[in-house]
Design an enzyme around this catalytic site. Structure first.
Site, short mmCIF file in Angstrom:
data_model
loop_
_atom_site.label_atom_id
_atom_site.label_comp_id
_atom_site.label_asym_id
_atom_site.label_seq_id
_atom_site.Cartn_x
_atom_site.Cartn_y
_atom_site.Cartn_z
N ASP A 9 1.17 -1.31 -0.16
CA ASP A 9 0.52 -0.01 0.14
C ASP A 9 0.72 1.18 -0.01
O ASP A 9 0.89 1.46 1.20
CB ASP A 9 -0.91 0.06 1.34
CG ASP A 9 -0.07 -0.51 2.60
OD1 ASP A 9 0.85 -0.64 2.54
OD2 ASP A 9 -0.75 0.70 3.57
N HIS A 242 9.26 -0.60 8.82
CA HIS A 242 8.96 -1.58 8.94
C HIS A 242 8.48 -2.32 7.55
O HIS A 242 8.90 -4.13 7.90
CB HIS A 242 7.20 -1.18 9.24
CG HIS A 242 7.26 -0.09 9.83
ND1 HIS A 242 7.69 -0.93 11.27
CD2 HIS A 242 6.55 0.91 10.11
CE1 HIS A 242 7.15 0.47 12.71
NE2 HIS A 242 6.67 1.14 11.46
#
Length: 320
Positions: A9, A242
């Site tokens: 995303d 991340h």
């Protein structure tokens, strides 16, 4: 060489993961599935196309993923973290409207069928698109060799709520489904990726070696991300990458991670624990075995992480 399909995303840390994949000679990026999450699906798709164009890799197919979670609820986006367009201060010169009204999961299934038992899926956004793929064609998805998720938080607080990490919180129904159905599953959770940091000095060193339009994006978007994190977690020494951390788990880099194996479920009904990732880490528990057993990263060697990231992001073997 690892054949990888990246589900993303594409906000800031997704973008760094994509740049790393494009520059790493050990990765053969077969395709990118772009769905909603940090920003809407049209913008994430546009961002992937923009990065591939800068890299001169428009040969890599981009697949339009999900636009909302399996619950059917309207998703919540995070422009305050990733910027209005998802790339911090960067405004890609491509209209997002170009990517409306697209669905092409058949292209994803074609890529998997063309590479049976040889493809790795790395999912660094919401699990919705991956769950839909499993729902639509479980037979094809059985040909995926391994699956890696960036998501969850074990033995630590979440970042979307007191107990839940954002990717799992964004669609816990899908996350729970994947934890029960994806074979050879590895989860790289928030308690590990929080320590996958690049400091401003390290970013400056990488920038000093940049020599392409793609590489020149790294510093402005990570500077933006670092400033955001100074507000979220005052005093944090760097920007946590991340999604890059989850991608790197697929490469079996020596000494990078320590793991435990547990069965994992994701809460998607309770109000107070919505999106929480659950595994049994009590003293009497031990590594599990069997089809529902998930490998969970519980520790990261930050020196190994930084050394590898610097080496890959400053090489000129794949882009330039």
């Amino acid at each position: 060489m690892k054949k990888i399909i990246l589900f993303a995303d594409t906000g800031i840390d997704d973008a760094i993961a994509l740049i790393y994949a494009l520059k790493n000679p050990e990765i053969d990026l077969i395709g990118v599935v772009s769905g909603y999450g940090n920003i809407n699906r049209e913008k994430t798709y546009r961002n992937v196309e923009y990065l591939l164009e800068l890299a001169g890799r428009t040969d890599i197919p981009v697949i339009a993923g999900a636009t909302r979670p399996l619950s059917g609820e309207e998703p919540v986006f995070f422009p305050e973290i990733h910027g209005i367009e998802g790339l911090g201060p960067i405004d890609p010169p491509i209209p997002e409207e170009r990517y409306q009204n697209r669905t092409n999961f058949s292209k994803l299934f074609g890529l998997i069928k063309d590479n049976p038992n040889d493809l790795i899926i790395v999912n660094v956004g919401r699990c919705t698109s991956l769950a839909i793929a499993h729902y639509l064609s479980p037979e094809v998805m059985e040909n995926v060799k391994e699956t890696y998720l960036m998501g969850g938080a074990f033995l630590e607080p979440g970042n979307a709520s007191e107990v839940a990490e954002a990717n799992f919180f964004g669609d816990p129904i899908a996350a729970d489904f994947i934890c029960q159905h994806a074979v050879n599953l590895t989860i790289v959770p928030l308690n590990v990726t929080r320590d996958a940091l690049l400091t401003p000095r390290e970013v400056d060193l990488i920038d000093s070696r940049s020599d392409s339009p793609l590489e020149e994006l790294i510093k402005p978007i990570l500077d933006f991300y670092y400033e955001v994190y100074q507000q979220l977690e005052p005093g944090i020494p760097g920007a946590p990458l991340h999604d890059l951390a989850a991608l790197m788990a697929a490469l079996d880099i020596s000494g990078l991670y320590s793991y435990s194996k547990r069965e994992v479920r994701v809460e998607h009904e309770g109000n107070l624990t919505y999106g929480e990732s659950i595994a049994d880490f009590r003293a009497r528990s031990s590594d599990c075995y069997g089809p529902n057993c998930t490998r969970i990263a519980l520790g990261i060697n930050q020196n190994v992480f930084v050394t590898n990231v610097f080496e890959i992001l400053t090489n000129d073997q794949r882009t330039g």
